[in-house]
Design an enzyme around this catalytic site. Structure first.
Site, PDB file in Angstrom:
ATOM      1  N   THR A 130       0.849  -1.203   0.000  1.00  0.00           N
ATOM      2  CA  THR A 130       0.000   0.000   0.000  1.00  0.00           C
ATOM      3  C   THR A 130       0.884   1.252   0.000  1.00  0.00           C
ATOM      4  O   THR A 130       0.417   2.332   0.355  1.00  0.00           O
ATOM      5  CB  THR A 130      -0.939   0.039   1.231  1.00  0.00           C
ATOM      6  OG1 THR A 130      -0.135   0.055   2.419  1.00  0.00           O
ATOM      7  CG2 THR A 130      -1.883  -1.138   1.281  1.00  0.00           C
ATOM      8  N   ARG A 166       3.950   2.555  -2.578  1.00  0.00           N
ATOM      9  CA  ARG A 166       3.970   3.074  -3.940  1.00  0.00           C
ATOM     10  C   ARG A 166       4.246   1.899  -4.877  1.00  0.00           C
ATOM     11  O   ARG A 166       5.031   1.008  -4.552  1.00  0.00           O
ATOM     12  CB  ARG A 166       5.045   4.149  -4.129  1.00  0.00           C
ATOM     13  CG  ARG A 166       4.693   5.497  -3.535  1.00  0.00           C
ATOM     14  CD  ARG A 166       3.539   6.198  -4.290  1.00  0.00           C
ATOM     15  NE  ARG A 166       3.198   7.481  -3.699  1.00  0.00           N
ATOM     16  CZ  ARG A 166       2.227   7.668  -2.796  1.00  0.00           C
ATOM     17  NH1 ARG A 166       1.504   6.662  -2.373  1.00  0.00           N
ATOM     18  NH2 ARG A 166       1.973   8.885  -2.336  1.00  0.00           N
ATOM     19  N   GLU A 175       0.051   2.951 -12.440  1.00  0.00           N
ATOM     20  CA  GLU A 175      -1.336   3.256 -12.074  1.00  0.00           C
ATOM     21  C   GLU A 175      -1.844   4.575 -12.653  1.00  0.00           C
ATOM     22  O   GLU A 175      -3.049   4.783 -12.769  1.00  0.00           O
ATOM     23  CB  GLU A 175      -1.497   3.279 -10.555  1.00  0.00           C
ATOM     24  CG  GLU A 175      -0.791   4.444  -9.863  1.00  0.00           C
ATOM     25  CD  GLU A 175      -1.049   4.472  -8.349  1.00  0.00           C
ATOM     26  OE1 GLU A 175      -0.889   3.419  -7.713  1.00  0.00           O
ATOM     27  OE2 GLU A 175      -1.401   5.550  -7.838  1.00  0.00           O
ATOM     28  N   HIS A 225      -5.751   2.450  -5.300  1.00  0.00           N
ATOM     29  CA  HIS A 225      -5.187   3.551  -4.505  1.00  0.00           C
ATOM     30  C   HIS A 225      -6.277   4.213  -3.649  1.00  0.00           C
ATOM     31  O   HIS A 225      -6.500   5.424  -3.742  1.00  0.00           O
ATOM     32  CB  HIS A 225      -4.496   4.581  -5.401  1.00  0.00           C
ATOM     33  CG  HIS A 225      -3.381   5.307  -4.688  1.00  0.00           C
ATOM     34  ND1 HIS A 225      -2.182   5.585  -5.283  1.00  0.00           N
ATOM     35  CD2 HIS A 225      -3.287   5.804  -3.426  1.00  0.00           C
ATOM     36  CE1 HIS A 225      -1.406   6.222  -4.417  1.00  0.00           C
ATOM     37  NE2 HIS A 225      -2.055   6.359  -3.287  1.00  0.00           N
ATOM     38  N   ALA A 257      -6.450   3.416  -0.190  1.00  0.00           N
ATOM     39  CA  ALA A 257      -6.149   3.214   1.234  1.00  0.00           C
ATOM     40  C   ALA A 257      -6.344   4.501   2.039  1.00  0.00           C
ATOM     41  O   ALA A 257      -6.727   4.466   3.208  1.00  0.00           O
ATOM     42  CB  ALA A 257      -4.731   2.680   1.405  1.00  0.00           C
ATOM     43  N   PHE A 258      -6.108   5.633   1.409  1.00  0.00           N
ATOM     44  CA  PHE A 258      -6.221   6.925   2.121  1.00  0.00           C
ATOM     45  C   PHE A 258      -7.666   7.389   2.243  1.00  0.00           C
ATOM     46  O   PHE A 258      -7.943   8.371   2.933  1.00  0.00           O
ATOM     47  CB  PHE A 258      -5.433   8.012   1.355  1.00  0.00           C
ATOM     48  CG  PHE A 258      -6.135   8.444   0.080  1.00  0.00           C
ATOM     49  CD1 PHE A 258      -6.093   7.664  -1.048  1.00  0.00           C
ATOM     50  CD2 PHE A 258      -6.871   9.621   0.048  1.00  0.00           C
ATOM     51  CE1 PHE A 258      -6.765   8.045  -2.213  1.00  0.00           C
ATOM     52  CE2 PHE A 258      -7.549  10.017  -1.110  1.00  0.00           C
ATOM     53  CZ  PHE A 258      -7.491   9.209  -2.238  1.00  0.00           C
TER      54      PHE A 258
HETATM   55  P1  NAI Z   1       6.773   7.871   7.101  1.00  0.00           P
HETATM   56  O1  NAI Z   1       7.756   8.815   6.517  1.00  0.00           O
HETATM   57  O2  NAI Z   1       6.160   8.158   8.435  1.00  0.00           O
HETATM   58  O3  NAI Z   1       7.439   6.400   7.198  1.00  0.00           O
HETATM   59  C1  NAI Z   1       8.228   5.850   6.176  1.00  0.00           C
HETATM   60  C2  NAI Z   1       9.269   4.964   6.827  1.00  0.00           C
HETATM   61  O4  NAI Z   1      10.020   4.323   5.793  1.00  0.00           O
HETATM   62  C3  NAI Z   1      10.272   5.760   7.696  1.00  0.00           C
HETATM   63  O5  NAI Z   1      10.352   5.181   8.979  1.00  0.00           O
HETATM   64  C4  NAI Z   1      11.574   5.649   6.919  1.00  0.00           C
HETATM   65  O6  NAI Z   1      12.720   5.630   7.760  1.00  0.00           O
HETATM   66  C5  NAI Z   1      11.369   4.317   6.212  1.00  0.00           C
HETATM   67  N1  NAI Z   1      12.281   4.139   5.081  1.00  0.00           N
HETATM   68  C6  NAI Z   1      12.762   5.065   4.215  1.00  0.00           C
HETATM   69  N2  NAI Z   1      13.600   4.502   3.344  1.00  0.00           N
HETATM   70  C7  NAI Z   1      13.676   3.178   3.670  1.00  0.00           C
HETATM   71  C8  NAI Z   1      14.402   2.087   3.156  1.00  0.00           C
HETATM   72  N3  NAI Z   1      15.246   2.243   2.129  1.00  0.00           N
HETATM   73  N4  NAI Z   1      14.236   0.876   3.726  1.00  0.00           N
HETATM   74  C9  NAI Z   1      13.402   0.721   4.805  1.00  0.00           C
HETATM   75  N5  NAI Z   1      12.683   1.734   5.332  1.00  0.00           N
HETATM   76  C10 NAI Z   1      12.820   2.942   4.772  1.00  0.00           C
HETATM   77  O7  NAI Z   1       5.655   7.670   5.994  1.00  0.00           O
HETATM   78  P2  NAI Z   1       4.169   7.104   6.175  1.00  0.00           P
HETATM   79  O8  NAI Z   1       3.243   8.223   6.453  1.00  0.00           O
HETATM   80  O9  NAI Z   1       4.192   5.948   7.098  1.00  0.00           O
HETATM   81  O10 NAI Z   1       3.871   6.605   4.680  1.00  0.00           O
HETATM   82  C11 NAI Z   1       4.614   5.564   4.078  1.00  0.00           C
HETATM   83  C12 NAI Z   1       4.329   5.538   2.593  1.00  0.00           C
HETATM   84  O11 NAI Z   1       2.976   5.132   2.383  1.00  0.00           O
HETATM   85  C13 NAI Z   1       4.424   6.907   1.905  1.00  0.00           C
HETATM   86  O12 NAI Z   1       5.737   7.213   1.517  1.00  0.00           O
HETATM   87  C14 NAI Z   1       3.509   6.747   0.724  1.00  0.00           C
HETATM   88  O13 NAI Z   1       4.275   6.316  -0.381  1.00  0.00           O
HETATM   89  C15 NAI Z   1       2.558   5.638   1.144  1.00  0.00           C
HETATM   90  N6  NAI Z   1       1.177   6.108   1.269  1.00  0.00           N
HETATM   91  C16 NAI Z   1       0.198   5.453   0.580  1.00  0.00           C
HETATM   92  C17 NAI Z   1      -1.111   5.857   0.672  1.00  0.00           C
HETATM   93  C18 NAI Z   1      -2.214   5.133  -0.043  1.00  0.00           C
HETATM   94  O14 NAI Z   1      -3.330   5.659  -0.142  1.00  0.00           O
HETATM   95  N7  NAI Z   1      -1.982   3.926  -0.557  1.00  0.00           N
HETATM   96  C19 NAI Z   1      -1.481   7.039   1.464  1.00  0.00           C
HETATM   97  C20 NAI Z   1      -0.392   7.613   2.217  1.00  0.00           C
HETATM   98  C21 NAI Z   1       0.897   7.171   2.093  1.00  0.00           C
END
Ligand code: NAI
Length: 337
Positions: free
Chosen positions: A232, A234, A263, A295, A297-298
């Site tokens: 969920t 990218r 997508e 897409h 989930a949000f």
């Molecule tokens: P966040 O920034 O709070 O958490 C992301 C985590 O990933 C951080 O702890 C970071 O250290 C970690 N990270 C970064 N690079 C990494 C790597 N190479 N290996 C392992 N971990 C790594 O972000 P949040 O709010 O938790 O969102 C996560 C992702 O969810 C977003 O970047 C977005 O792409 C996706 N998303 C999807 C939605 C949907 O509707 N499907 C809605 C909102 C976000």
């Protein structure tokens, strides 16, 4: 300030208008996606408001900057679709909504896990057709299963809290471990170990050059055979073609997706009367053990309310001080790009 809102759906308009009830901003709603062709429509606006599949590449940002746009206000947390280096060169401020409802995404992740595991998507159709046979619907208890969470930020943390309630064993992998997850009993392990031990693997990291195709041809053979894979985050965090091979070989036991690499040409539109041209996506749809949502989930009332409020707060603050509340720090991001 005048704001051109691209990729507007009726629900975007509803929530943004509610958040702008005092008429503080002049919101111009545009249904089309932001693209090299549509960028000119922002003429006269100081702010462009964009969503996840809008084109925020260099040529588009150049066109926006040339027409007087100063702020790109994203209605999303993810910003992998924005050329931040170009934005910096052009003096464009980019703001986002860093957290609107991690619960919305984490809860949808759990919905995918439960539905896939208990074959709810198939049971729904069977029952409607008067087929009450259970063959093919066998699931497993979540209790006692090992769930690997890659990316344990805001969403990963909420997911971990929920999974504790199911009695799951939690593994985590993150470049910056989250102490709250450790307190919940999550064991941080290497990428190889999380691949090898997880019965369910859920992706919650951003899309960066490091996470692009994190699950791909070379990782398939390191996964626990029969793993349930959930994405969920990218689309391009997984290599879809490789995952299709994994599904055919049975290495991947089931797949739940809310995002897909390509997508932008599919999601958020009603294409039910059209022929899908994307053969990779069409192949995914043929598997009984694949569940895809577009897409969404949000997509909760709470999240849309928060997205609209934070977006307008970014715009208001920029209008008052020249700084948005949640600007993306280009310096911090630059090494990734
Ligand atoms: P966040 O920034 O709070 O958490 C992301 C985590 O990933 C951080 O702890 C970071 O250290 C970690 N990270 C970064 N690079 C990494 C790597 N190479 N290996 C392992 N971990 C790594 O972000 P949040 O709010 O938790 O969102 C996560 C992702 O969810 C977003 O970047 C977005 O792409 C996706 N998303 C999807 C939605 C949907 O509707 N499907 C809605 C909102 C976000």
């Amino acid at each position: 300030m005048r704001v051109s809102v691209f990729s507007t759906k009726p629900y975007d308009r509803q929530f943004l208008e509610a958040a702008n009830a005092d008429g503080g901003h002049d919101l111009r709603f545009l249904e089309m996606r932001l693209s090299p062709e549509s960028a000119a429509l922002a003429q006269g606006s100081k702010v462009v408001c964009a969503f996840v599949n809008d084109d925020c590449s260099r040529p588009v940002l150049e066109a926006l900057a040339a027409s007087g746009v100063r702020l790109l206000a994203l209605r999303s947390a993810g910003f992998n679709h924005v050329d931040l280096a170009a934005a910096r060169e052009l003096g464009l401020t980019v703001a986002r909504v860093p957290a609107y409802s991690p619960h919305a995404v984490a809860e949808h992740t759990v919905a995918l896990i439960l539905a896939l595991n208990r074959n709810i998507h198939r049971a729904y159709n069977r029952v409607r057709e008067g087929n009450f046979a259970l063959e093919g619907l066998l699931g497993f208890d979540l209790q006692g299963k090992t769930v690997g969470v890659i990316g344990t930020g805001k969403i990963g943390e909420v997911l971990a809290r929920i999974l504790v309630g199911f009695g799951c064993t939690l593994l985590g992998h993150d470049i910056a471990p989250n102490p709250v997850c450790t307190d919940l009993g999550m064991d941080y392990v290497s990428r190889d170990e999380i691949f090898a031990r997880s019965d369910i693997l859920s992706l919650h990291c951003p899309l960066t050059p490091e996470t692009h195709h994190l699950i791909g041809a070379s990782t398939l053979r390191r996964l626990k055979p029969g793993v349930m894979l959930i994405n969920t985050s990218r689309g391009a965090v997984i290599d879809t073609r490789a995952v299709i091979r994994g599904l055919k070989e049975g290495v991947i036991g089931s797949l739940g997706l809310d995002v897909y690499e390509e997508e932008a040409d599919l999601f958020f539109e009603d294409l039910s009367a059209k022929v899908i041209q994307d053969d990779v996506f069409a192949r995914l749809l043929t598997f009984p053990n694949v569940l895809i949502t577009g897409h969404q989930a949000f997509f909760t009332r709470e999240a849309l309310t928060q997205i609209a409020r934070t977006t307008l707060a970014n715009i208001t603050a920029y209008g008052q001080s020249g700084r948005a509340v949640h600007e993306i720090s280009v310096e911090k991001i630059a090494p990734h790009r």
